[in-house]
Design an enzyme around this catalytic site. Structure first.
Site, mmCIF file in Angstrom:
data_model
loop_
_atom_site.group_PDB
_atom_site.id
_atom_site.type_symbol
_atom_site.label_atom_id
_atom_site.label_comp_id
_atom_site.label_asym_id
_atom_site.label_seq_id
_atom_site.Cartn_x
_atom_site.Cartn_y
_atom_site.Cartn_z
ATOM 1 N N ASP A 1 0.855 -1.186 0.000
ATOM 2 C CA ASP A 1 0.000 0.000 0.000
ATOM 3 C C ASP A 1 0.900 1.248 0.000
ATOM 4 O O ASP A 1 1.777 1.375 -0.862
ATOM 5 C CB ASP A 1 -0.956 -0.068 1.198
ATOM 6 C CG ASP A 1 -2.005 1.035 1.228
ATOM 7 O OD1 ASP A 1 -3.021 0.902 0.537
ATOM 8 O OD2 ASP A 1 -1.794 2.024 1.948
ATOM 9 N N TYR B 1 -2.223 11.361 1.635
ATOM 10 C CA TYR B 1 -3.070 11.525 0.454
ATOM 11 C C TYR B 1 -3.149 12.986 0.021
ATOM 12 O O TYR B 1 -3.151 13.286 -1.175
ATOM 13 C CB TYR B 1 -4.480 10.996 0.746
ATOM 14 C CG TYR B 1 -4.518 9.508 0.974
ATOM 15 C CD1 TYR B 1 -4.618 8.621 -0.093
ATOM 16 C CD2 TYR B 1 -4.441 8.979 2.252
ATOM 17 C CE1 TYR B 1 -4.656 7.251 0.106
ATOM 18 C CE2 TYR B 1 -4.467 7.608 2.466
ATOM 19 C CZ TYR B 1 -4.576 6.751 1.388
ATOM 20 O OH TYR B 1 -4.595 5.401 1.594
ATOM 21 N N HIS C 1 -6.954 -6.807 -0.592
ATOM 22 C CA HIS C 1 -5.893 -5.806 -0.503
ATOM 23 C C HIS C 1 -4.851 -6.136 0.562
ATOM 24 O O HIS C 1 -3.674 -5.827 0.400
ATOM 25 C CB HIS C 1 -6.532 -4.446 -0.185
ATOM 26 C CG HIS C 1 -5.563 -3.321 -0.066
ATOM 27 N ND1 HIS C 1 -4.878 -2.817 -1.153
ATOM 28 C CD2 HIS C 1 -5.162 -2.589 1.014
ATOM 29 C CE1 HIS C 1 -4.093 -1.824 -0.752
ATOM 30 N NE2 HIS C 1 -4.244 -1.668 0.559
#
Length: 298
Positions: free
Chosen positions: A102, A210, A270
């Site tokens: 990730d 982010y 994931h």
């Protein structure tokens, strides 16, 4: 947990003007395991003892997470990469095998592009190549749908406040809710993640990753010429990732000029190193211990 836990050391390492909390085990060549959002070193609990039989394994809490420092700034890829480069040097090494999942994988991609001389090998677990991710976010409606939270995170202050009000449900939904192999996350394990996220400053820092990536100046930089990856690379990908489109693994061979292997893991989401730990451990050990990786897609 397992018989190796007593051999794990918790250490603090000064790097790039911050202090990172790390878990360390084993001796030999350095292997760094970099976690993603919204995790901490604990997401590698199944890999640490297996890899530590052959390597010195060091697993940091990334900047802003758990017990590492949580400065207000420095959540851009260049600074995050400098954290890891400084960690390698502070541990007394010039190079490391870097394994990232990730966000940790995004940092690992960036390191391999910008500082290949500091990497022995690169292993990526369900982590998009940064330039490819930005391209898909700009053009692939399926990826935009999967990444709606990335867009929501751009709003100042509100996302972390909302998550804090509903933290238990958030943690359950993110981990067990999105896992394909639900048994990967017990109630005890999700509580451990919740406790780490409750620490002051963690949520704001995690969301800043982010915000920095999608800052207009950063987007411009990511849109520039792609530097190929020149170190041997392994990509492991849970095929049923709820967050990341399959398209992100298409054409990766064109971005890598070194030996490259892509392995897709079926019936896996994931959280690949927690959903399929035996498969991940086997593939990582084979790749990191093999002196001459072959070019292959499995």
């Amino acid at each position: 947990m397992n018989s190796f836990d007593s051999e794990q050391q918790h250490i603090f390492v000064e790097t790039n003007n911050i202090r990172l909390h790390c878990v360390s085990q084993g001796e030999g060549e350095l292997v760094l395991l970099l976690h993603g959002f919204p995790e901490f070193w604990y997401s590698w609990r199944h890999q640490i003892p297996a890899l530590a039989r052959h390597f010195k394994v060091v697993v940091p809490d990334l900047r802003g997470y758990n017990d590492s420092d949580k400065p207000e700034s420095g959540y851009d890829l260049d600074t995050l990469s400098a954290d890891i480069r400084g960690l390698i040097a502070s541990l007394g090494y010039t190079k490391a095998h870097v394994v990232g999942h990730d966000w940790g994988g995004v940092i690992a991609w960036h390191l391999a592009q910008k500082f290949p001389e500091q990497l022995n090998r690169l292993a990526i677990l369900n982590a998009p190549h940064p330039q490819r991710f930005v391209q898909e976010m700009a053009s692939n409606l399926d990826q935009i749908r999967r990444s709606w939270y990335v867009l929501a995170f751009q709003v100042p202050g509100i996302p972390e406040w909302l998550i804090r009000q509903n933290l238990k449900d958030f943690v359950h939904n993110v981990f067990q809710g999105q896992a394909v192999r639900k048994g990967a996350f017990s109630a005890e394990e999700t509580k451990i993640y919740q406790t780490a996220l409750e620490k002051p400053g963690v949520l704001a820092a995690a969301i800043n990753y982010y915000r920095q990536m999608f800052h207009p100046q950063r987007l411009w930089n990511l849109g520039q010429k792609l530097e190929p990856v020149t170190v041997p690379t392994l990509v492991l990908w849970g095929e049923e990732d709820a967050f990341l489109s399959h398209k992100l693994v298409e054409g990766l061979d064109r971005l890598i000029t070194a030996p490259f292997k892509l392995k897709l893991v079926p019936n896996c989401g994931h959280w690949i190193q927690q959903e399929a730990p035996q498969t991940v451990n086997r593939e990582l050990l084979s790749f990191l211990r093999n002196s001459s990786p072959s070019l292959a897609v499995a």
